[in-house]
Design a protein around this motif. Structure first.
Motif, PDB file in Angstrom:
ATOM      1  N   SER A  17       0.833  -1.210   0.000  1.00 36.99           N
ATOM      2  CA  SER A  17       0.000   0.000   0.000  1.00 36.99           C
ATOM      3  C   SER A  17       0.862   1.254   0.000  1.00 36.99           C
ATOM      4  O   SER A  17       2.003   1.238   0.489  1.00 36.99           O
ATOM      5  N   LEU A  18       0.305   2.299  -0.552  1.00 37.99           N
ATOM      6  CA  LEU A  18       0.879   3.639  -0.479  1.00 37.99           C
ATOM      7  C   LEU A  18      -0.259   4.630  -0.352  1.00 37.99           C
ATOM      8  O   LEU A  18      -1.370   4.377  -0.843  1.00 37.99           O
ATOM      9  N   ARG A  19       0.034   5.756   0.259  1.00 38.36           N
ATOM     10  CA  ARG A  19      -0.936   6.853   0.277  1.00 38.36           C
ATOM     11  C   ARG A  19      -0.293   8.089  -0.334  1.00 38.36           C
ATOM     12  O   ARG A  19       0.713   8.588   0.178  1.00 38.36           O
ATOM     13  N   LEU A  20      -0.882   8.550  -1.407  1.00 41.63           N
ATOM     14  CA  LEU A  20      -0.427   9.775  -2.046  1.00 41.63           C
ATOM     15  C   LEU A  20      -1.184  10.961  -1.466  1.00 41.63           C
ATOM     16  O   LEU A  20      -2.365  10.851  -1.140  1.00 41.63           O
ATOM     17  N   SER A  21      -0.476  12.075  -1.371  1.00 46.36           N
ATOM     18  CA  SER A  21      -1.094  13.326  -0.935  1.00 46.36           C
ATOM     19  C   SER A  21      -0.867  14.384  -2.000  1.00 46.36           C
ATOM     20  O   SER A  21       0.146  14.368  -2.697  1.00 46.36           O
ATOM     21  N   CYS A  22      -1.793  15.308  -2.080  1.00 43.36           N
ATOM     22  CA  CYS A  22      -1.661  16.439  -2.992  1.00 43.36           C
ATOM     23  C   CYS A  22      -2.077  17.682  -2.219  1.00 43.36           C
ATOM     24  O   CYS A  22      -3.264  17.845  -1.882  1.00 43.36           O
ATOM     25  N   ALA A  23      -1.105  18.530  -1.932  1.00 46.98           N
ATOM     26  CA  ALA A  23      -1.361  19.756  -1.189  1.00 46.98           C
ATOM     27  C   ALA A  23      -1.570  20.905  -2.162  1.00 46.98           C
ATOM     28  O   ALA A  23      -0.767  21.096  -3.080  1.00 46.98           O
ATOM     29  N   ALA A  24      -2.631  21.659  -1.933  1.00 50.85           N
ATOM     30  CA  ALA A  24      -2.979  22.764  -2.827  1.00 50.85           C
ATOM     31  C   ALA A  24      -2.763  24.100  -2.142  1.00 50.85           C
ATOM     32  O   ALA A  24      -3.058  24.252  -0.950  1.00 50.85           O
ATOM     33  N   SER A  25      -2.260  25.049  -2.888  1.00 51.67           N
ATOM     34  CA  SER A  25      -2.111  26.412  -2.369  1.00 51.67           C
ATOM     35  C   SER A  25      -3.390  27.188  -2.623  1.00 51.67           C
ATOM     36  O   SER A  25      -4.239  26.794  -3.418  1.00 51.67           O
TER      37      SER A  25
END
Length: 127
Positions: A17-25
């Protein structure tokens, strides 16, 4: 302008498993529909998952349904992709994308619908 930064990619064995994150400005995240796409060399970018602005609607590609989960935390301006039971064919660069100013349940599988894109994060699944 919206800037998107993906993280969480890496090398994992099949079944892992992996968890991707995407942080938005910016302050428009909560009014944006978000999507995850992926691309392998020589192939077109393909849809993986999408989520509406408040998370009430989600969609998945058939190839990841039941294994991947998209979610979002509007307080943290972040969208996630939890990837379980990974397969070698999931190996790709994963991109997040944003479409600003959408209504509550709107989302799309179409790449061209999205306004902003991150730089991508590599996911490699070994057999």
């Amino acid at each position: 302008q919206v800037q998107l930064v993906e993280s969480g990619g890496g090398l994992v064995q099949a079944g892992g498993s992996l968890r991707l994150s995407c942080a938005a400005s910016g302050r428009t995240f909560s009014s944006s529909s978000m999507g995850w796409f992926r691309q392998t060399p020589g192939k077109e970018r393909e849809f993986v998952a999408a989520i509406s602005r408040f998370g009430s609607s989600v969609e998945y590609a058939d190839s990841v349904k039941g294994r991947f989960t998209i979610s979002r935390d509007n307080a943290k301006n972040t969208v996630y992709l939890q990837m379980n039971k990974l397969k070698p064919e999931d190996t790709a660069v994963y991109y997040c994308a944003a479409k600003r100013g959408t209504y509550n349940t709107v989302l799309s599988r179409a790449e061209q619908w999205y306004d902003f894109w991150g730089q991508g994060t590599q996911v490699t699944v070994s057999s």
